[in-house]
Scaffold this active site. Structure first.
Site, PDB file in Angstrom:
ATOM      1  N   ASN A 164     -10.110  -2.931   2.802  1.00  0.00           N
ATOM      2  CA  ASN A 164      -9.893  -2.931   1.354  1.00  0.00           C
ATOM      3  C   ASN A 164     -11.214  -2.651   0.647  1.00  0.00           C
ATOM      4  O   ASN A 164     -12.277  -2.640   1.286  1.00  0.00           O
ATOM      5  CB  ASN A 164      -9.351  -4.279   0.884  1.00  0.00           C
ATOM      6  CG  ASN A 164      -7.843  -4.400   1.109  1.00  0.00           C
ATOM      7  OD1 ASN A 164      -7.157  -3.410   1.369  1.00  0.00           O
ATOM      8  ND2 ASN A 164      -7.331  -5.606   1.006  1.00  0.00           N
ATOM      9  N   TYR A 172       1.174  -4.073  12.112  1.00  0.00           N
ATOM     10  CA  TYR A 172       1.105  -2.657  11.720  1.00  0.00           C
ATOM     11  C   TYR A 172       1.921  -1.752  12.642  1.00  0.00           C
ATOM     12  O   TYR A 172       2.722  -0.948  12.173  1.00  0.00           O
ATOM     13  CB  TYR A 172      -0.361  -2.214  11.620  1.00  0.00           C
ATOM     14  CG  TYR A 172      -1.036  -2.818  10.403  1.00  0.00           C
ATOM     15  CD1 TYR A 172      -1.302  -4.181  10.350  1.00  0.00           C
ATOM     16  CD2 TYR A 172      -1.374  -2.057   9.300  1.00  0.00           C
ATOM     17  CE1 TYR A 172      -1.897  -4.757   9.237  1.00  0.00           C
ATOM     18  CE2 TYR A 172      -1.960  -2.622   8.176  1.00  0.00           C
ATOM     19  CZ  TYR A 172      -2.223  -3.975   8.153  1.00  0.00           C
ATOM     20  OH  TYR A 172      -2.789  -4.532   7.048  1.00  0.00           O
ATOM     21  N   HIS A 202       0.826  -1.221   0.000  1.00  0.00           N
ATOM     22  CA  HIS A 202       0.000   0.000   0.000  1.00  0.00           C
ATOM     23  C   HIS A 202       0.859   1.271   0.000  1.00  0.00           C
ATOM     24  O   HIS A 202       0.526   2.253   0.666  1.00  0.00           O
ATOM     25  CB  HIS A 202      -0.946   0.034   1.208  1.00  0.00           C
ATOM     26  CG  HIS A 202      -1.968  -1.058   1.231  1.00  0.00           C
ATOM     27  ND1 HIS A 202      -3.255  -0.887   0.812  1.00  0.00           N
ATOM     28  CD2 HIS A 202      -1.878  -2.357   1.624  1.00  0.00           C
ATOM     29  CE1 HIS A 202      -3.937  -2.030   0.958  1.00  0.00           C
ATOM     30  NE2 HIS A 202      -3.117  -2.933   1.440  1.00  0.00           N
TER      31      HIS A 202
END
Ligand code: HEM
Length: 488
Positions: free
Chosen positions: A130, A340, A57
């Site tokens: 998404n 993350y 991304h």
């Protein structure tokens, strides 16, 4: 200010800069002197302008806005931003492509990221979604391999269809998402004309400690629109930042994109007996069993003032859930809970939550964390830096405790427990059969065009998957490729 009232140029240390055009040299044509400290500072800063791009991304665009609750969900969750109709919560959204690098073209065939950071009064809630309701794999263990197969070949540094299809053909659970990816939805018109889906299941918990399972759907109010392959290819050449520009310009024009937000709700106990494992992110929950329930509206109405500061440095994590929202045993979600914040400590540094776009807006941050690189706030000043203490330091807040839940079985490396309809082909086949004649033809053309460049043994393995999902699906792709025998 100078005598004409103009801002004057200063170094990083606030020292006036006398000459920003000529470096200090020994005479007109002599070598540059080390004592030109401003030249050195200027070059050294420039040399360090790039930070690591996101491992996935990397290319994206973002905007600020708000969420407005349109239904009181207190019966299901104690999350404060989902109660009280009309309550507005500020937020930041970042949209992205997945596989390309930071400079890649926007209009490629790829899933799109749709990451939302709600600045709630109980801290930041991130929904890192998404534009597709399912994913290619169901266990986080496979994610690095999957991404390697989609990015560039380690030798040629070029995208390699053999790698991509080799991985997919060895991972039949990807078939549902592969079908979506090669359908018209694989190339959205722009970020405003696509939906967002949590994909994952989350647990909602109300004030009485009762739980349900939910999946989120953000449906675009602009209508889903996609690009044809021809337009996408042309735009990729003519205007590679097309989606980025579209988002920025529409907000500048006052055309604020919005999405209506829905959830599907599954009673807690039903998860163990439902026809397929509801935590498997390769599957959708049929709307006939779990209808969409509207909960609010998301509106984007303000562009960032600086791309690097606010978009590039934004950091989202599925681990950021607020009281009333908890995790499910989805194996992908469980892996993401770690990945993350880990990557953001690497990409932005341990104090990345001090970067304004990442810091909570509607609640103070009280903890005993101190120091670390780029600690640019007051570092807790003189306040006590350990707990327990007798100096009025912050204390635990019971509202942050999650509910207990039962587990059973033995610790082991295991796939999901199979429910009666757990199978990699049913939903991919259902999706294929739902498409119109023209949509099917475009899907088959798109897949065949990609598979044309793939090694025959990989093609055969993949054709068998299409065939198992739907005989017509497999047979038509095989016919287009001129493959007669693929073992079916
Ligand atoms: C175990 C599986 C997964 C892992 C380990 C993973 C890991 C990552 C990592 C490391 C990043 C870069 C984050 C950053 O640099 O700030 C990222 C970005 C992202 N991922 Fe995943 N991911 C996984 C699955 C998924 C799934 C299933 C979805 C969607 C349902 C998703 C959506 C996103 C989005 C939207 C971003 C971009 C966030 C942004 O705009 O900053 N990922 N992922």
């Amino acid at each position: 200010m100078d005598e004409k009232g103009k801002e004057t140029l200063k170094s990083q240390h606030g020292i006036p800069v006398g000459d920003n055009q000529n470096s200090t040299t020994a005479g007109h044509s002599g070598p540059t002197l080390l004592e030109d400290v401003y030249l050195i500072e200027k070059l050294a800063h420039f040399d360090r302008e790039r930070i690591p791009e996101r491992i996935v991304h990397a290319k994206g665009a973002g905007a600020f806005g708000y969420f407005e609750a349109t239904r009181d969900m207190a019966g299901y969750t104690k999350a404060k931003f989902l109660r009280n109709i009309g309550k507005k919560t500020p937020l930041f959204v970042r949209f992205s492509t997945v596989a390309g690098e930071k400079g890649s073209a926007d209009t490629v065939r790829d899933p799109r990221g749709f990451a939302v950071k709600f600045y709630t009064e109980d801290g930041n809630y991130d929904l890192v979604m998404n534009n597709t309701p399912v994913f290619f794999i169901r266990d986080g263990m496979k994610f690095p391999d999957f991404i390697h197969s989609q990015k560039k070949n380690p030798r040629t540094n070029v995208r390699d269809p053999d790698m991509a299809w080799d991985f997919w053909s060895h991972s039949p659970e990807s078939l549902h998402q592969v079908t979506i990816l090669f359908s018209d939805r694989g190339i959205p018109k722009d970020y405003r004309h696509m939906n967002g889906y949590s994909g994952h299941t989350f647990k909602w918990v109300n004030n009485r400690g009762e739980a349900v399972w939910v999946k989120y759907h953000f449906k675009t109010d602009q209508r889903v629109q996609n690009l044809s392959v021809e337009d996408a290819l042309r735009i990729a050449g003519e205007d590679p930042d097309y989606h980025t520009k579209d988002l920025f310009e529409s907000i500048e024009r006052g055309e604020y994109p919005s999405w209506t937000v829905y959830v599907q709700i599954m009673p807690y106990e039903e998860a163990w007996t439902y026809k397929f494992n509801p935590f498997d992110i390769t599957k959708v929950w049929p709307h006939s069993d779990y209808p969409l329930q509207e909960i609010g509206k998301l509106v984007l109405n303000r562009n960032p003032d600086n791309y690097f500061a606010e978009v590039e440095q934004s950091a989202f994590s599925p681990a950021n859930v607020v009281p009333g929202i908890e995790f499910s045993p989805d194996k992908m979600l469980q892996a993401r809970i770690f990945a993350y914040a880990d990557t953001d400590r690497y990409r932005l540094g341990v104090n990345y939550t001090l970067i304004p776009v990442n810091s909570p807006k509607n609640t103070p941050v009280n903890n005993y964390y101190r120091d670390g690189f780029m600690r640019v706030d007051d570092n807790g000043k003189w306040s006590v830096n350990y707990e327990p203490n007798s100096f009025s330091g912050p204390v635990e807040d019971v509202s942050g405790k999650r509910i207990k839940y039962g587990v059973n079985g033995f610790a082991d490396s295991l796939p999901y427990e199979k429910h009666s309809e757990d199978n990699d082909y049913i939903q991919a086949g259902n999706l294929y059969r739902m498409l119109s004649g023209e949509e099917k033809t475009r899907l088959i053309d798109n897949i065949a065009n990609d598979l044309k460049n793939v090694k025959p043994d990989i093609v055969k393995r993949q054709l068998a998957h299409f065939y198992k999902a739907d005989k017509d699906y497999g047979t038509r792709i095989a016919a287009e490729l001129g493959v007669r025998d693929f073992g079916m």
